[in-house]
Design a protein around this motif. Structure first.
Motif, PDB file in Angstrom:
ATOM      1  N   ALA A  94     -15.494 -73.236 -65.779  1.00 56.17           N
ATOM      2  CA  ALA A  94     -14.062 -73.260 -65.483  1.00 56.17           C
ATOM      3  C   ALA A  94     -13.666 -74.640 -64.977  1.00 56.17           C
ATOM      4  O   ALA A  94     -14.479 -75.352 -64.384  1.00 56.17           O
ATOM      5  N   ILE A  95     -12.417 -74.986 -65.213  1.00 56.41           N
ATOM      6  CA  ILE A  95     -11.876 -76.243 -64.716  1.00 56.41           C
ATOM      7  C   ILE A  95     -10.527 -75.975 -64.048  1.00 56.41           C
ATOM      8  O   ILE A  95      -9.895 -74.948 -64.287  1.00 56.41           O
ATOM      9  N   CYS A  96     -10.121 -76.918 -63.222  1.00 54.81           N
ATOM     10  CA  CYS A  96      -8.824 -76.855 -62.558  1.00 54.81           C
ATOM     11  C   CYS A  96      -8.451 -78.276 -62.158  1.00 54.81           C
ATOM     12  O   CYS A  96      -9.226 -79.206 -62.365  1.00 54.81           O
ATOM     13  N   ASN A  97      -7.276 -78.445 -61.585  1.00 58.40           N
ATOM     14  CA  ASN A  97      -6.813 -79.759 -61.151  1.00 58.40           C
ATOM     15  C   ASN A  97      -6.492 -79.733 -59.661  1.00 58.40           C
ATOM     16  O   ASN A  97      -5.870 -78.787 -59.176  1.00 58.40           O
ATOM     17  N   ILE A  98      -6.889 -80.786 -58.952  1.00 58.96           N
ATOM     18  CA  ILE A  98      -6.605 -80.932 -57.520  1.00 58.96           C
ATOM     19  C   ILE A  98      -5.096 -80.894 -57.319  1.00 58.96           C
ATOM     20  O   ILE A  98      -4.356 -81.620 -57.973  1.00 58.96           O
ATOM     21  N   ASP A  99      -4.642 -80.035 -56.398  1.00 61.56           N
ATOM     22  CA  ASP A  99      -3.206 -79.801 -56.197  1.00 61.56           C
ATOM     23  C   ASP A  99      -2.548 -80.620 -55.089  1.00 61.56           C
ATOM     24  O   ASP A  99      -1.364 -80.443 -54.838  1.00 61.56           O
ATOM     25  N   ASN A 100      -3.291 -81.451 -54.385  1.00 60.09           N
ATOM     26  CA  ASN A 100      -2.656 -82.244 -53.336  1.00 60.09           C
ATOM     27  C   ASN A 100      -3.378 -83.570 -53.117  1.00 60.09           C
ATOM     28  O   ASN A 100      -4.503 -83.752 -53.572  1.00 60.09           O
ATOM     29  N   ASP A 101      -2.679 -84.469 -52.445  1.00 60.53           N
ATOM     30  CA  ASP A 101      -3.279 -85.760 -52.110  1.00 60.53           C
ATOM     31  C   ASP A 101      -4.339 -85.574 -51.038  1.00 60.53           C
ATOM     32  O   ASP A 101      -4.112 -84.861 -50.063  1.00 60.53           O
ATOM     33  N   PRO A 102      -5.476 -86.245 -51.189  1.00 55.20           N
ATOM     34  CA  PRO A 102      -6.517 -86.161 -50.159  1.00 55.20           C
ATOM     35  C   PRO A 102      -6.045 -86.790 -48.849  1.00 55.20           C
ATOM     36  O   PRO A 102      -5.284 -87.755 -48.852  1.00 55.20           O
ATOM     37  N   GLN A 103      -6.517 -86.236 -47.758  1.00 53.85           N
ATOM     38  CA  GLN A 103      -6.221 -86.767 -46.427  1.00 53.85           C
ATOM     39  C   GLN A 103      -7.464 -87.374 -45.785  1.00 53.85           C
ATOM     40  O   GLN A 103      -7.348 -88.342 -45.054  1.00 53.85           O
ATOM     41  N   SER A 104      -8.637 -86.794 -46.057  1.00 57.88           N
ATOM     42  CA  SER A 104      -9.874 -87.226 -45.386  1.00 57.88           C
ATOM     43  C   SER A 104     -10.893 -87.834 -46.329  1.00 57.88           C
ATOM     44  O   SER A 104     -11.666 -88.687 -45.916  1.00 57.88           O
ATOM     45  N   VAL A 105     -10.928 -87.385 -47.550  1.00 55.67           N
ATOM     46  CA  VAL A 105     -11.908 -87.893 -48.511  1.00 55.67           C
ATOM     47  C   VAL A 105     -11.215 -88.828 -49.497  1.00 55.67           C
ATOM     48  O   VAL A 105     -10.008 -88.729 -49.700  1.00 55.67           O
ATOM     49  N   SER A 106     -11.991 -89.724 -50.085  1.00 59.73           N
ATOM     50  CA  SER A 106     -11.383 -90.672 -51.025  1.00 59.73           C
ATOM     51  C   SER A 106     -12.034 -90.631 -52.401  1.00 59.73           C
ATOM     52  O   SER A 106     -11.812 -91.511 -53.216  1.00 59.73           O
ATOM     53  N   ASN A 107     -12.820 -89.606 -52.663  1.00 55.91           N
ATOM     54  CA  ASN A 107     -13.506 -89.521 -53.943  1.00 55.91           C
ATOM     55  C   ASN A 107     -12.829 -88.595 -54.949  1.00 55.91           C
ATOM     56  O   ASN A 107     -13.372 -88.343 -56.016  1.00 55.91           O
ATOM     57  N   VAL A 108     -11.633 -88.088 -54.606  1.00 57.23           N
ATOM     58  CA  VAL A 108     -10.823 -87.309 -55.546  1.00 57.23           C
ATOM     59  C   VAL A 108      -9.369 -87.722 -55.372  1.00 57.23           C
ATOM     60  O   VAL A 108      -9.010 -88.335 -54.365  1.00 57.23           O
ATOM     61  N   GLN A 109      -8.555 -87.349 -56.346  1.00 53.85           N
ATOM     62  CA  GLN A 109      -7.127 -87.659 -56.243  1.00 53.85           C
ATOM     63  C   GLN A 109      -6.297 -86.524 -56.817  1.00 53.85           C
ATOM     64  O   GLN A 109      -6.798 -85.688 -57.575  1.00 53.85           O
ATOM     65  N   LEU A 110      -5.038 -86.509 -56.435  1.00 49.27           N
ATOM     66  CA  LEU A 110      -4.095 -85.515 -56.922  1.00 49.27           C
ATOM     67  C   LEU A 110      -4.139 -85.446 -58.443  1.00 49.27           C
ATOM     68  O   LEU A 110      -4.115 -86.478 -59.114  1.00 49.27           O
ATOM     69  N   GLY A 111      -4.238 -84.239 -58.983  1.00 44.25           N
ATOM     70  CA  GLY A 111      -4.223 -84.039 -60.423  1.00 44.25           C
ATOM     71  C   GLY A 111      -5.567 -84.198 -61.102  1.00 44.25           C
ATOM     72  O   GLY A 111      -5.702 -83.887 -62.286  1.00 44.25           O
ATOM     73  N   GLN A 112      -6.569 -84.666 -60.382  1.00 48.27           N
ATOM     74  CA  GLN A 112      -7.885 -84.879 -60.984  1.00 48.27           C
ATOM     75  C   GLN A 112      -8.475 -83.560 -61.463  1.00 48.27           C
ATOM     76  O   GLN A 112      -8.449 -82.558 -60.754  1.00 48.27           O
ATOM     77  N   GLU A 113      -8.992 -83.554 -62.687  1.00 45.34           N
ATOM     78  CA  GLU A 113      -9.631 -82.361 -63.228  1.00 45.34           C
ATOM     79  C   GLU A 113     -11.004 -82.196 -62.594  1.00 45.34           C
ATOM     80  O   GLU A 113     -11.767 -83.153 -62.470  1.00 45.34           O
ATOM     81  N   MET A 114     -11.282 -80.974 -62.179  1.00 45.34           N
ATOM     82  CA  MET A 114     -12.544 -80.654 -61.521  1.00 45.34           C
ATOM     83  C   MET A 114     -13.208 -79.480 -62.218  1.00 45.34           C
ATOM     84  O   MET A 114     -12.533 -78.558 -62.664  1.00 45.34           O
ATOM     85  N   SER A 115     -14.522 -79.518 -62.243  1.00 47.37           N
ATOM     86  CA  SER A 115     -15.300 -78.370 -62.686  1.00 47.37           C
ATOM     87  C   SER A 115     -15.407 -77.430 -61.499  1.00 47.37           C
ATOM     88  O   SER A 115     -15.631 -77.868 -60.372  1.00 47.37           O
ATOM     89  N   VAL A 116     -15.220 -76.146 -61.721  1.00 46.90           N
ATOM     90  CA  VAL A 116     -15.297 -75.161 -60.635  1.00 46.90           C
ATOM     91  C   VAL A 116     -16.744 -74.692 -60.528  1.00 46.90           C
ATOM     92  O   VAL A 116     -17.239 -73.982 -61.401  1.00 46.90           O
ATOM     93  N   GLU A 117     -17.405 -75.122 -59.468  1.00 48.85           N
ATOM     94  CA  GLU A 117     -18.786 -74.719 -59.225  1.00 48.85           C
ATOM     95  C   GLU A 117     -18.799 -73.754 -58.046  1.00 48.85           C
ATOM     96  O   GLU A 117     -18.304 -74.078 -56.972  1.00 48.85           O
ATOM     97  N   LYS A 118     -19.351 -72.573 -58.275  1.00 48.02           N
ATOM     98  CA  LYS A 118     -19.221 -71.490 -57.296  1.00 48.02           C
ATOM     99  C   LYS A 118     -19.707 -71.861 -55.906  1.00 48.02           C
ATOM    100  O   LYS A 118     -19.151 -71.387 -54.920  1.00 48.02           O
ATOM    101  N   GLU A 119     -20.702 -72.712 -55.791  1.00 44.37           N
ATOM    102  CA  GLU A 119     -21.201 -73.049 -54.452  1.00 44.37           C
ATOM    103  C   GLU A 119     -20.216 -73.888 -53.642  1.00 44.37           C
ATOM    104  O   GLU A 119     -20.349 -74.017 -52.430  1.00 44.37           O
ATOM    105  N   TYR A 120     -19.184 -74.433 -54.306  1.00 40.92           N
ATOM    106  CA  TYR A 120     -18.170 -75.228 -53.607  1.00 40.92           C
ATOM    107  C   TYR A 120     -16.828 -74.500 -53.476  1.00 40.92           C
ATOM    108  O   TYR A 120     -15.883 -75.043 -52.924  1.00 40.92           O
ATOM    109  N   VAL A 121     -16.756 -73.279 -53.971  1.00 43.04           N
ATOM    110  CA  VAL A 121     -15.523 -72.502 -53.837  1.00 43.04           C
ATOM    111  C   VAL A 121     -15.457 -71.952 -52.417  1.00 43.04           C
ATOM    112  O   VAL A 121     -16.394 -71.302 -51.952  1.00 43.04           O
ATOM    113  N   SER A 122     -14.355 -72.230 -51.725  1.00 45.40           N
ATOM    114  CA  SER A 122     -14.188 -71.713 -50.370  1.00 45.40           C
ATOM    115  C   SER A 122     -13.099 -70.635 -50.291  1.00 45.40           C
ATOM    116  O   SER A 122     -12.947 -69.992 -49.259  1.00 45.40           O
TER     117      SER A 122
END
Length: 160
Positions: A94-122
């Motif tokens: 599965a894939i999805c896109n980041i829905d907001n601007d990062p506040q603490s991390v700088s390795n992703v950005q708004l709209g970036q496509e991400m692979s949904v990996e179950k161990e990182y789903v919160s």
């Protein structure tokens, strides 16, 4: 003590998801300690019920739409959780896109496509009519918001 930054994209994402239009305070991040028992229980519950989410994503029931997941992103010592949607695909890919601007991390950005990996789903959620299904971390954060802000959202949760 370490903390997770939970972007208020919970609220921003819900604005889009639920057609709720609100103004937010300048503070766009809710920080939650990594050892917060209520939040950790909500994340555990969301992870344990993730198969339910995948089942409904692959075969939505009547009125079920707007499927989103919250994913944990780590960069160095910083951890931030992002709502990400719409989710497309299935549990295995599965894939999805980041829905907001990062506040603490700088390795992703708004709209970036991400692979949904179950161990990182919160967390996960979708709409069934006008009710939120899932959203366990929202249920923890909502009472922690200023009452007038929480009341203004008018969120309704349904049973899975």
């Amino acid at each position: 003590m370490a903390s997770h930054s939970i972007a208020r994209s919970i609220i921003l994402g819900l604005s889009l998801l639920c057609s709720v239009h609100i103004s937010l305070a300048e503070d766009q991040v809710v920080s939650v300690e990594t050892d917060d028992p209520e939040m950790n229980a909500a994340i555990d519950k969301a992870r344990s019920t993730l198969p339910y989410f995948w089942q409904h994503l692959s075969n939505p029931g009547e009125g079920e739409q707007r499927f989103s997941v919250k994913i944990q992103i780590t960069h160095g010592d910083e951890v931030e959780h992002f709502w990400c949607g719409p989710v497309v695909g299935a549990a295995s890919k599965a894939i999805c896109n980041i829905d907001n601007d990062p506040q603490s991390v700088s390795n992703v950005q708004l709209g970036q496509e991400m692979s949904v990996e179950k161990e990182y789903v919160s967390d996960w959620m979708f709409m069934r009519g006008d009710k939120i299904i899932g959203g366990e971390t929202i249920k923890v954060i909502l009472p922690r918001l200023p009452k007038e802000e929480a009341d203004q959202l008018g969120l309704q949760f349904g049973e899975p």
